[in-house]
Design an enzyme around this catalytic site. Structure first.
Site, PDB file in Angstrom:
ATOM      1  CE  LYS A 105      41.733  29.384  54.308  1.00  0.00           C
ATOM      2  NZ  LYS A 105      43.018  29.319  54.998  1.00  0.00           N
ATOM      3  CB  SER A 107      39.054  33.360  52.859  1.00  0.00           C
ATOM      4  OG  SER A 107      38.578  33.803  51.617  1.00  0.00           O
ATOM      5  CE1 TYR A 114      41.271  29.044  50.547  1.00  0.00           C
ATOM      6  CE2 TYR A 114      39.576  30.626  49.920  1.00  0.00           C
ATOM      7  CZ  TYR A 114      40.774  30.336  50.529  1.00  0.00           C
ATOM      8  OH  TYR A 114      41.466  31.351  51.148  1.00  0.00           O
TER       9      TYR A 114
END
Ligand code: UFG
Length: 321
Positions: free
Chosen positions: A144, A116, A140
């Protein structure tokens, strides 16, 4: 090739499945249907309902002559990741480590990962290329970022070659109507615009109209999921010869503002969208745009479905029902 798509019943995953089938691959999907939906199933793909945290069933799926894995199964709500990091650590990190270990156990050497733009954090320069400093602002984004480090080590130690695809803002739906699953309780802009247009919501909020942008609202780089799908197929092609692992941004380098998205939707579908300006949402940078030059050069990929018109109309086709 035989491709195992983990999370292949979800929003991006099912568009990737379509692109892989179109490219002539044999596709097996492993998905726990927590957000994936049976309505997204393709008749030419094989489906197993299973969870990446259940290592034996993951290993079983991996042991069936799999040539490459595409791993998309993850939690993706930025706000939730800050309130419930445990859930993100477990699903996005421990789950992805299970995927790596199952690959290692079964001798599968090719991996495509859904990463992302959230790995970058606040932009230092625009458009952001893959060399932009990595400073995730959410847990989050950290998950990644962290996984990309694991992939480097598993490349060095286990010879697993990977392509990490850093998506910018994923939007749109398959133009043929082959993917129809709607996200429950969406948090992202376009689904919220659509739910306001179809009457599911009475009104929406635009977070902030005092940003230093052309109309005061935030600008993002929206990339159509059909373009993301073709990038996965291109990444698989690239990994066939497995020269070296790579990281690619996927975006258009064009920015669309929140207000432009709302106004253009009203214009294209001929409905009024009730909105009000609300305070800025914490953690939102004013502008994010991608340089996807590297994906163009190495994968021969470019965005072909990501005009604002196509993004809006392909999404409305699903939401108007
Ligand atoms: N927005 C509104 N009203 C809403 C929802 C969103 O005004 O009801 C605005 C946001 O403030 C932001 C823009 O619309 O300015 C886009 O917001 P999204 O939540 O759709 O997307 P983000 O850019 O915040 O986040 C997306 C992905 C994340 C990813 C991030 C990386 O959803 O998974 O890009 O930059 F981490």
């Amino acid at each position: 090739m035989h491709i195992l798509v983990i999370g292949g019943a979800g929003y991006i995953g099912s568009h990737a499945v379509k692109a892989l089938l179109k490219a002539g691959h044999r596709v097996s999907v492993f998905d726990n249907l927590s957000t994936g939906l049976e309505v997204n199933y393709f008749k030419d793909a094989a489906y197993t309902v299973g969870d990446i945290l259940d290592y034996p069933s993951l290993q079983k799926a991996m042991s069936q002559d799999v040539d490459a894995v595409i791993h998309l199964a993850a939690k993706k709500a930025v706000g939730e990741s800050m309130e419930n990091p445990e859930k993100y650590a477990l699903n996005n990190i421990a789950g992805a480590i299970n995927v790596l270990n199952a690959m290692s156990a079964c001798g599968v050497k090719r991996l495509v990962f859904s990463s992302s733009a959230a790995v970058y954090g606040e932009p230092v320069y625009l458009p952001m290329d893959e060399k932009h400093p990595l400073n995730p602002m959410s847990f989050y984004g950290f998950t990644k970022y962290d996984m990309e480090k694991y992939f480097d080590w598993y490349d060095r130690l286990k010879g697993i070659k990977y392509v990490s695809l850093r998506y910018f803002n994923a939007v749109g739906y398959d133009e043929d109507g082959d993917v129809r699953g709607l996200e429950k309780n969406p948090q992202n802009l376009l689904p919220i615009v659509m739910e306001t247009a179809n009457g599911t919501r009475e009104k929406m909020k635009i977070f902030g109209n005092d940003y230093p942008t052309r109309d005061g609202t935030c600008i993002r780089d929206y990339i159509h999921v059909t373009d993301l799908g073709s990038a996965h197929a291109a990444a698989i092609e690239y990994l066939k010869t497995a020269p070296e692992s790579q990281i690619f941004n996927l975006g258009t380098s064009e920015g669309i503002s929140v207000l432009e998205m709302v106004n253009k939707t009203e214009e294209l579908i001929g409905r009024k969208i009730n909105f009000e300006f609300a305070p800025r949402r914490p953690g939102d940078p004013a502008v994010i745009t991608a340089s996807a030059e590297k994906a163009g050069k190495i994968l021969g990929w470019k965005a072909e479905h990501s005009t604002i018109e196509n993004i809006i109309l392909s999404t409305w086709q699903v939401y108007k029902r």
